[in-house]
Design an enzyme around this catalytic site. Structure first.
Site, short mmCIF file in Angstrom:
data_model
loop_
_atom_site.label_atom_id
_atom_site.label_comp_id
_atom_site.label_asym_id
_atom_site.label_seq_id
_atom_site.Cartn_x
_atom_site.Cartn_y
_atom_site.Cartn_z
N GLU A 1 17.98 -15.33 -11.96
CA GLU A 1 17.48 -13.95 -12.02
C GLU A 1 16.86 -13.68 -13.39
OE1 GLU A 1 16.64 -11.64 -10.31
OE2 GLU A 1 16.76 -9.82 -11.50
N GLU B 1 8.07 -12.46 -13.84
CA GLU B 1 7.32 -11.34 -13.23
C GLU B 1 6.87 -10.32 -14.26
OE1 GLU B 1 9.42 -9.22 -10.16
OE2 GLU B 1 11.35 -9.47 -11.09
N TRP C 1 -3.21 -2.53 -1.53
CA TRP C 1 -2.89 -3.82 -2.14
C TRP C 1 -3.62 -4.84 -1.27
CZ3 TRP C 1 0.19 -8.23 -0.88
CH2 TRP C 1 0.60 -9.00 -1.97
N ASN D 1 -1.50 0.57 6.25
CA ASN D 1 -0.66 -0.34 5.48
C ASN D 1 -0.21 -1.43 6.44
OD1 ASN D 1 1.06 -1.63 3.76
ND2 ASN D 1 2.60 -0.02 3.69
N GLY D 2 -0.35 -2.70 6.04
CA GLY D 2 0.11 -3.80 6.89
C GLY D 2 -1.05 -4.73 7.21
N CYS E 1 0.82 -1.21 0.00
CA CYS E 1 0.00 0.00 0.00
C CYS E 1 0.86 1.26 0.00
CB CYS E 1 -0.87 0.02 1.26
SG CYS E 1 -1.76 -1.50 1.49
N ARG F 1 4.31 1.02 -6.22
CA ARG F 1 4.31 0.03 -5.14
C ARG F 1 3.30 -1.08 -5.39
NH1 ARG F 1 6.65 2.16 -0.46
NH2 ARG F 1 5.34 0.93 0.91
N LYS G 1 12.93 -12.46 -13.87
CA LYS G 1 12.54 -11.25 -14.63
C LYS G 1 11.45 -11.60 -15.63
CE LYS G 1 14.25 -8.15 -12.59
NZ LYS G 1 14.25 -8.95 -11.45
N HIS H 1 20.17 -34.47 -14.64
CA HIS H 1 19.53 -35.18 -13.51
C HIS H 1 18.01 -35.01 -13.52
CE1 HIS H 1 23.47 -36.04 -11.93
NE2 HIS H 1 23.79 -34.76 -12.08
N LYS I 1 6.13 -3.47 -5.16
CA LYS I 1 7.56 -3.15 -5.15
C LYS I 1 8.20 -3.55 -3.84
CE LYS I 1 11.46 -1.59 -6.51
NZ LYS I 1 12.22 -2.43 -7.46
C1 AGP Z 1 12.53 -8.39 -7.98
O1 AGP Z 1 12.40 -8.10 -9.36
C2 AGP Z 1 11.19 -8.62 -7.32
N1 AGP Z 1 10.38 -7.48 -7.44
C3 AGP Z 1 11.31 -9.17 -5.91
O2 AGP Z 1 11.81 -10.48 -6.03
C4 AGP Z 1 12.22 -8.39 -4.92
O3 AGP Z 1 13.56 -8.56 -5.29
C5 AGP Z 1 12.02 -9.00 -3.53
O4 AGP Z 1 10.67 -8.81 -3.16
C6 AGP Z 1 12.93 -8.37 -2.46
O5 AGP Z 1 12.66 -6.99 -2.36
P1 AGP Z 1 13.69 -6.08 -1.51
O6 AGP Z 1 15.01 -6.13 -2.23
O7 AGP Z 1 13.08 -4.71 -1.50
O8 AGP Z 1 13.79 -6.70 -0.13
#
Ligand code: AGP
Length: 614
Positions: A484, A491, A75, A101-102, A2, A27, A488, A507, A609
């Protein structure tokens, strides 16, 4: 997670609040709302969906001019993304408006208590419980700051609450536990927000808040106490970036802008790390060399992309320091009863510094008396504040949900930590450290070199946009790069993508290889024992079974060329530093493929985010 904005000042609150929420859109959210004090009582408007829906509602049903107000982008956690569940929530007696938020973990028992008193709830949210509790407190004649302290003491879980009382609209109050909140200090105006992006156009002077604190803002000033009303220590700081850094500057996506900012982000993260004697200095490390020399184990804890940065770090740190280094997913760490003690150094990696899983891991580590170093990109965030020491990456604000410059600078910061530990523990001579640092100082240029020749990657993305599955292979530090690259793509393009250690293929996963299946392979530099030859064999194995091999290999690597259906050359760098160049094409590929698919690259579906809930 949020986005929250609170304002008291001399401007039109609607403009400040809506503008602030827009800067927090990255966010991730699924509903939005605003509330201001009006002559007839609280005026609140809230709508599911994007901010545009709220603005349309405000056009259809305008709110009165006001110079104070609160706003929220939600959110959804408890209760779906509906108009009723959107924030702000009002108390039944019409006294208070509140955003949150939370997660309030004990909301059910509190809701039952309030319903027993005749309160009728309009939503399914935990937030409304806090609004009703606050409304009940101020109705007793308690001022809204004290009332919020009383309410906050009763809540368990993670929360940032921001509210105002219609009978005392000169102030906006907020409280926080395990959830981000920052204060913006203006002239005759003050701000509250989830992060500084919401008010950066008005002020770059901010205050970071501590755990279990209540803050009251008025036009004249800011008061901070603990939950018992005692004045609290605060730390004012100057935000070292400006509004333009938070704007797209002509790019189609924040993510693309941030990919192209990586040379500068790496350069800034390396700045000022040497003293006059040529020794590495990490100024925020408040752990003595003696304590660091006693460390006998390192545990890196992080989530998602940050976790993959930690995987890269493991190879470098173990090679340079000869200290055992484990890498743990934060959400698993504290539940597996890890073996940590005062001789363990826990390193947390977090771009936002607010990730709940990682924060809880920090707390667990400190309860076990381990030393904790935070690697973070957000000044004043909760995780570095609760750690023994911090290494800030200086990547500037990362707005795109998919982390790019955050990842690259996390890897650089891990290299700096590894070299610092090697220096402190005498595992590397000064000239050895300087030689690695000299190569690191040259990495911005190498990254720029990759970006300058990235066109074939963009073309490939257009060719592969209808693929249903893409694999990524790597060995050694190339393995986390493969993971990684797959993340990418997941997501951003919402397609099945998976990273493997190349040696693992035979394997089981090799059964996935089908005719024409695109497989990216990160090839290590030549001349490193058998690492290079082994990866070339892996490429031959998958090609023999029909895979379309897309190879990332260093310039001049003619050995791999006959087995590559497509070959992107990387600048020649040392094995351990290769992730800094090999990751770039994979970031660009995912960004471009998602763009070709018409996806919202900066705000991918279902993602936030900063994941501030466990
Ligand atoms: C990365 O592209 C993602 N959005 C997600 O995996 C992110 O890296 C993860 O949530 C950790 O976030 P932070 O680095 O703010 O702790």
């Amino acid at each position: 997670m949020c986005g929250i904005v609170g304002y008291v000042g001399h401007r039109n609150a609607r403009d400040v609040v809506i503008g602030g929420l827009r800067r927090l859109e990255y966010r991730g959210y699924d509903s939005a709302g605003i509330a201001v004090p009006g002559p007839e009582g609280i005026e609140a408007r809230k709508k599911s969906g994007k901010l545009a829906n709220l603005e349309a509602e405000l056009e259809a049903h305008p709110i009165p001019e006001a110079t104070q107000g609160i706003g929220h982008t939600r959110w959804a956690t408890h209760g779906g993304p509906t108009d009723e569940n959107a924030h702000p929530h009002l108390s039944q007696n019409g006294r208070v408006a509140l955003v949150h938020n939370g997660i309030v973990e004990n909301f059910a028992e509190l809701r039952a208590e309030l319903e027993a008193e005749g309160i009728e709830f309009l939503s399914k949210t935990d937030t409304e419980v806090a609004a009703q509790l606050l409304g009940r407190e101020v109705a007793k004649g308690i001022d809204v700051s004290e009332a919020l302290r009383n309410v906050s003491r009763r809540l368990t879980g993670a929360f940032t609450l921001v509210a105002f009382d219609i009978e005392d609209p000169s102030r906006v109050v907020a409280s926080r536990r395990n959830s981000p909140l920052v204060v913006g200090l203006g002239e005759g105006e003050n701000f509250l927000a989830s992060d500084v992006a919401a008010f950066i156009e008005f002020t770059r002077e901010a205050i970071e808040l501590g755990q279990d604190q209540v803050v009251t803002i008025t036009r004249e000033g800011v008061e901070v106490t603990d939950f018992d009303g005692n004045p609290a220590e605060t730390r004012p700081y100057h935000v070292d970036w400006d509004l333009s850094a938070a704007e797209k500057q002509g790019y189609d996506w924040f993510m693309r802008k941030e990919i192209y900012e990586q040379p500068r982000a790496v350069a800034d993260t390396l700045l000022g790390r040497f003293n006059a004697r040529g020794e590495l200095v990490l100024d925020e490390i408040r752990i003595s060399p003696e304590e660091l020399r006693r460390i006998n184990k390192i545990v890196i804890v992080a989530c998602g992309t940050a976790f993959y940065a930690g995987m890269v770090a493991k190879y470098a740190i173990e090679h340079w320091t000869r200290i055992a280094c484990e890498v743990e997913i934060a959400s698993e760490f504290r539940y597996r009863d890890p073996i940590i003690d005062p001789m363990t150094l826990v390193v947390t990696i977090s771009q936002s510094g607010e990730t709940a899983d990682t924060l809880m891991a920090v707390r667990h580590a400190r309860e076990q008396h381990a030393k904790v170093i935070a690697i973070c990109n957000t000044n004043g965030a909760t995780i570095p504040r609760e750690s023994d020491a911090v290494i800030y990456t200086h990547a500037g604000p990362e707005i795109g949900v998919a982390s790019t410059k955050g990842f690259i600078t996390q890897v650089v910061a891990c290299y700096l930590l590894g070299l610092y530990l090697a220096q402190v523990r005498g595992m590397k001579y000064g000239d050895e450290i300087k030689s690695i640092m000299d190569e690191l100082m040259g990495m911005p240029e190498k990254i720029q070199q990759v970006l300058d020749s990235i066109e074939p990657v963009m073309e490939l993305a257009a060719q592969l946009k209808d693929e249903k599955s893409i694999l990524f292979l790597g060995r050694h530090v190339g393995y986390p790069v493969a993971l990684e690259g797959a993340l990418k793509l997941k997501e951003l393009a919402y397609l099945h993508a998976e990273g493997f250690a190349a040696g693992e293929l035979k394997h089981g996963p090799i059964a996935l290889i089908d005719q024409g299946l695109p497989v990216f392979v990160v090839v290590p530099p030549q001349g490193r024992d058998q690492l290079h030859e082994k990866v070339v064999s892996n490429i031959q194995e998958i090609r023999a079974r029909g895979a379309r091999t897309i190879v990332l290999a260093e310039e001049g690597d003619t050995v791999v060329e006959p087995y590559a259906d497509l070959w992107f050359t990387l600048p020649r760098v040392s094995t351990l530093l290769q992730p800094l160049v090999a990751t770039i094409p994979l970031q660009v590929f995912a960004c471009e493929l998602a763009t070709q698919l018409g996806h919202d690259v900066d705000q991918p579906r279902n993602l936030a985010k900063s994941v501030t809930v466990e």
